[in-house]
Each structure stands twice: as structure tokens, then as C-alpha cells.
Design a protein around this motif. Structure first.
Motif, PDB file in Angstrom:
ATOM      1  N   ASP A 112       0.905  -1.252  -0.027  1.00  0.00           N
ATOM      2  CA  ASP A 112      -0.020  -0.171  -0.031  1.00  0.00           C
ATOM      3  C   ASP A 112       1.068   1.373   0.056  1.00  0.00           C
ATOM      4  O   ASP A 112       1.400   1.590   1.026  1.00  0.00           O
ATOM      5  N   VAL A 113       1.310   1.791  -1.284  1.00  0.00           N
ATOM      6  CA  VAL A 113       2.372   2.870  -1.303  1.00  0.00           C
ATOM      7  C   VAL A 113       1.504   4.022  -0.966  1.00  0.00           C
ATOM      8  O   VAL A 113       2.412   5.201  -0.763  1.00  0.00           O
ATOM      9  N   SER A 114       0.262   4.220  -0.427  1.00  0.00           N
ATOM     10  CA  SER A 114      -0.395   5.427  -0.105  1.00  0.00           C
ATOM     11  C   SER A 114       0.353   5.961   1.181  1.00  0.00           C
ATOM     12  O   SER A 114       0.269   7.124   1.120  1.00  0.00           O
ATOM     13  N   ILE A 129      10.442   3.811   4.301  1.00  0.00           N
ATOM     14  CA  ILE A 129       8.921   3.697   4.875  1.00  0.00           C
ATOM     15  C   ILE A 129       8.650   2.489   3.969  1.00  0.00           C
ATOM     16  O   ILE A 129       8.023   1.464   4.402  1.00  0.00           O
ATOM     17  N   ARG A 130       9.138   2.273   2.646  1.00  0.00           N
ATOM     18  CA  ARG A 130       8.724   0.925   2.000  1.00  0.00           C
ATOM     19  C   ARG A 130       9.530  -0.152   2.486  1.00  0.00           C
ATOM     20  O   ARG A 130       8.732  -1.284   2.767  1.00  0.00           O
ATOM     21  N   ALA A 131      10.819  -0.003   3.024  1.00  0.00           N
ATOM     22  CA  ALA A 131      11.314  -1.293   3.760  1.00  0.00           C
ATOM     23  C   ALA A 131      10.571  -1.499   5.023  1.00  0.00           C
ATOM     24  O   ALA A 131      10.497  -2.784   5.314  1.00  0.00           O
ATOM     25  N   GLY A 132      10.088  -0.583   5.620  1.00  0.00           N
ATOM     26  CA  GLY A 132       9.172  -0.920   6.972  1.00  0.00           C
ATOM     27  C   GLY A 132       7.950  -1.741   6.491  1.00  0.00           C
ATOM     28  O   GLY A 132       7.386  -2.686   7.223  1.00  0.00           O
ATOM     29  N   LEU A 133       7.368  -1.304   5.359  1.00  0.00           N
ATOM     30  CA  LEU A 133       6.039  -1.835   4.997  1.00  0.00           C
ATOM     31  C   LEU A 133       6.349  -3.399   4.543  1.00  0.00           C
ATOM     32  O   LEU A 133       5.535  -4.162   5.009  1.00  0.00           O
ATOM     33  N   MET A 134       7.563  -3.652   3.992  1.00  0.00           N
ATOM     34  CA  MET A 134       7.829  -4.853   3.409  1.00  0.00           C
ATOM     35  C   MET A 134       8.217  -5.742   4.804  1.00  0.00           C
ATOM     36  O   MET A 134       7.998  -7.030   4.790  1.00  0.00           O
ATOM     37  N   ASP A 135       8.798  -5.210   5.838  1.00  0.00           N
ATOM     38  CA  ASP A 135       9.244  -5.886   7.088  1.00  0.00           C
ATOM     39  C   ASP A 135       7.890  -5.953   7.837  1.00  0.00           C
ATOM     40  O   ASP A 135       7.890  -6.645   9.109  1.00  0.00           O
ATOM     41  N   GLY A 136       6.596  -5.658   7.613  1.00  0.00           N
ATOM     42  CA  GLY A 136       5.320  -5.711   8.323  1.00  0.00           C
ATOM     43  C   GLY A 136       5.498  -4.618   9.141  1.00  0.00           C
ATOM     44  O   GLY A 136       4.301  -4.907  10.425  1.00  0.00           O
ATOM     45  N   PHE A 137       6.286  -3.688   9.702  1.00  0.00           N
ATOM     46  CA  PHE A 137       6.353  -2.540  10.652  1.00  0.00           C
ATOM     47  C   PHE A 137       5.194  -1.806  10.588  1.00  0.00           C
ATOM     48  O   PHE A 137       4.603  -1.436   9.581  1.00  0.00           O
ATOM     49  N   ASP A 138       4.738  -1.306  11.721  1.00  0.00           N
ATOM     50  CA  ASP A 138       3.743   0.049  11.811  1.00  0.00           C
ATOM     51  C   ASP A 138       4.380   1.203  11.150  1.00  0.00           C
ATOM     52  O   ASP A 138       4.978   1.678  12.385  1.00  0.00           O
ATOM     53  N   ILE A 139       4.115   1.517  10.070  1.00  0.00           N
ATOM     54  CA  ILE A 139       4.813   2.889   9.808  1.00  0.00           C
ATOM     55  C   ILE A 139       4.392   3.979  10.146  1.00  0.00           C
ATOM     56  O   ILE A 139       5.101   5.121   9.978  1.00  0.00           O
TER      57      ILE A 139
END
Length: 156
Positions: A112-114, A129-139
Motif C-alpha cells: 500500500d504505497v499510499s 518507509i517501503r522497507a518498513g512496509l515490507m518488514d510488516g512494521f507499523d509505519i
């Protein structure tokens, strides 16, 4: 398919219209590949943009409607279209090519790039931020333009 003589004649016509040598080279390659060069046979389109449009045509994709973008941005748009991504997310003048790349990477990864498809983030911030999303973190904690990329990485 045009004959060699027909291609030479066509190129002479374009040359007489004021196309420069680099543009003529792109037109020549297109003609040799039997492409519809009318899509990019425009003196106002520089040779680098012509090249990106030609690459798209070679893969069956017409990116000429994006010719108002720089060649580097056209590259990102072309790659997204080849992957059948929704390029409307990033094919916007407010993004630079590096930001467009980070958004494209996220779309390729079905993220979800939004959360970061915002011109207020630079490409380094977007990458973190993308790396955090890939790792499943709460960004939500760090998806904020006030944090630089190093700070985002440290928080992540």
C-alpha cells in the motif's frame, strides 16, 4: 516493412524538417523495427524521450501520452506499464524519477504505497518507509516528512 531505400527516403524527409541526428537515429531504429514512429516523430520530443517511447512500442506499450515527462520519468512509467502497474499513482509531475522508482518498487511488491506516495517525502525517506512496509512494521510512527531517512531507519 519498409525497404532500405524507403527508410532512407523517409529519414531524408525528417532531416529536411529539422530533426537532429540523435532524433533521426531513433526514427531510423523505429523504422527498421517496423514501428509506428508517428507516435514520436515530433521535433519537440528529444532523442532520449524518443528512445523511451520506442522501447515501449517495441514491447507493445504506447507511452507517448506521457511525453511531457522527462526521459528518466518516462523510463519509470514504461517499466511500470510493462509490469501492468497502475502508474497513475506516480506518473505525476510533482514526483521526481527517484520518487517514482520507490513508488513503482512498492507497487511491484504489492504494498500500500499510499503511506509514502507523497511528494513531501524524498526518495530516501520513501525507501525507508517501503522497507518498513515490507518488514510488516507499523509505519505510522515514522511515516512523516519531518523525519529524514536516517531517522526513519533508526526508528524502524
Amino acid at each position: 516493412m519498409l525497404s532500405k531505400e524507403e527508410i532512407v527516403k523517409k529519414l531524408e524527409e525528417y532531416k529536411s524538417e529539422g530533426f537532429n541526428n540523435k532524433q533521426l537515429e531513433q526514427l531510423k531504429i523505429g523504422l527498421n523495427h517496423n514501428l509506428d514512429i508517428s507516435v514520436y516523430a515530433n521535433k519537440k520530443i528529444n532523442s532520449r524521450k524518443m528512445e523511451q517511447i520506442r522501447y515501449g512500442l517495441e514491447k507493445g506499450i504506447d507511452i507517448s501520452k506521457y511525453s511531457n515527462f522527462s526521459a528518466d520519468k518516462l523510463f519509470e512509467i514504461r517499466l511500470g506499464l510493462l509490469e501492468e502497474l497502475d502508474v497513475s499513482t506516480y506518473a505525476k509531475p510533482e514526483f521526481n524519477e527517484n520518487q517514482m522508482e520507490q513508488i513503482r518498487f512498492g507497487l511491484e511488491d504489492k504494498l500500500d504505497v499510499s503511506a509514502y506516495a507523497n511528494p513531501e517525502f524524498n526518495s530516501s525517506q520513501m525507501r525507508e518507509i517501503r522497507a518498513g512496509l515490507m518488514d510488516g512494521f507499523d509505519i505510522k510512527v515514522y511515516a512523516n516528512p519531518k523525519f529524514n531517512a536516517d531517522q526513519i531507519q533508526e526508528i524502524r
